[in-house]
Design an enzyme around this catalytic site. Structure first.
Site, short mmCIF file in Angstrom:
data_model
loop_
_atom_site.label_atom_id
_atom_site.label_comp_id
_atom_site.label_asym_id
_atom_site.label_seq_id
_atom_site.Cartn_x
_atom_site.Cartn_y
_atom_site.Cartn_z
CG ASP A 227 -12.37 -5.98 1.49
OD1 ASP A 227 -13.45 -6.50 2.42
OD2 ASP A 227 -11.60 -5.97 1.54
CD GLU B 35 -3.12 -0.92 2.51
OE1 GLU B 35 -3.87 -1.68 2.64
OE2 GLU B 35 -2.43 -0.73 3.57
#
Length: 350
Positions: free
Chosen positions: A308, A119
């Site tokens: 998600d 990330e």
């Protein structure tokens, strides 16, 4: 006697013989073997009622003024009966009415806290940050935490991560590692503001979609269950985050409540708590970072990009891994826009 300065009447005149009798008194005025007492004077003290002033008299002499301690810098002396009485020093800057409030200037130091290397590396490259070598680490010996730093426009940026677990070699995700590295970084770096950037699960029932970027308006924990009065509220740890209305207006981020826990999936008990928290997104670090930032009165902005859909029909882990790279790119763009917006502004401008 009345000194005429509004100081009130003096205390009673008291004669004090120095401890040790005449020989000690002689020593107190510099008398000793081979020395002649000046005018065979005796020593008396007049206590003025003020802890700041002592008047000493010798026989046939004029009074002299002795100060109890060094006067503060900037004190003003005024004439008084042939000697000078220091006036009260001005109040320190922090107590003066027009003193600037702490943090009123432009933001200069930004701390970015992230959990995963995948990330973070896009931002490290975007801002051209360099990794601090182990020999220059600001962290305690043995801590696996990593730090990248550099100058971007007018800002000093520090990006920190909990690093790799020394046993399993994976990113040290979760609340404990996030809280520790945030605490250590605040203490060592003294940032003006914190950005906690990362990925999160989103709830389609609350309007979240893949790649959406949210600012967290509130945070809470969903897996700290303590069914005892008051301890239950402590476990949930619900709190508001730093309000940044101008960021929301200018950068068009979505706004939602964040629920944090130490599991990627969601148990039935977690789901019940998340619904109770009214969360739009869930992650594994945000509430812990906010807790530490709040403890040390450091504004924190939590930026989360959705990887998600928690209440969707796909397994969470599978969807997370599938979307991680593309969502990280969206997070990179969002954080860059945020840092650009912060540059040159004060905390109150956000």
């Amino acid at each position: 006697m009345d000194l005429g300065l509004g100081l009130g009447p003096p205390g009673p005149v008291q004669e004090r013989q120095p401890a040790g009798g005449a020989s000690q008194a002689a020593r107190s005025v510099g008398v000793g073997p081979g020395r002649t007492p000046p005018d065979d004077r005796s020593i008396r003290e007049v206590r003025t009622g003020s802890p700041l002033l002592r008047l000493s008299f010798g026989t046939g002499s004029s009074p002299t003024c002795h100060r109890r301690a060094a006067w503060p810098a900037g004190a003003i002396a005024i004439p008084l009966l042939g000697f000078k009485l220091p006036a009260m020093a001005p109040p320190p800057p922090s107590e003066q009415p027009d003193a600037a409030a702490p943090g009123a200037g432009a933001i200069s130091r930004v701390l970015i806290v992230m959990a995963m290397e995948k990330e973070a590396m896009a931002l490290v490259n975007k801002f051209k940050l360099v990794e601090a070598p182990a020999s220059e680490s600001i962290f305690p010996k043995g801590a696996p935490w990593t730090r990248f730093y550099g100058i971007y426009k007018d800002l000093h940026l520090d990006l920190v991560m909990p690093g790799k677990d020394p046993v399993f070699g994976v990113d040290s995700v979760g609340t404990v590692s996030a809280a520790l590295v945030t605490y250590a970084s605040i203490q060592a770096l003294k940032p003006d503001i914190i950005i906690n950037a990362g990925t999160a699960g989103g709830f389609k029932a609350k309007g979240a979609s893949i790649k959406d970027v949210f600012l967290a308006s509130d945070v809470a924990f969903h897996d700290r269950r303590i069914p005892i009065p008051v301890f239950d509220m402590y476990g949930i740890g619900a709190r508001k985050t730093f309000a940044a209305p101008n960021i929301l207006k200018e950068l068009n981020f979505k706004l939602g409540k964040l629920s944090t826990g130490d599991s990627l999936d969601m148990s039935p008990q977690d789901e019940e708590a998340i619904l109770s928290n009214d969360a739009t997104i869930k992650d594994m670090e945000g509430a812990a970072v906010a807790y530490v930032a709040d403890m040390f009165s450091t504004p924190a902005i939590l930026v989360k990009a959705v990887t998600d859909i928690v209440d969707g029909d796909k397994p969470t882990a599978e969807e997370f891994l599938k979307n991680l790279i593309s969502v990280t790119a969206a997070l990179d763009v969002a954080v860059t826009k945020l840092v650009d917006f912060i540059c040159g502004k004060r905390i109150s401008d956000l």
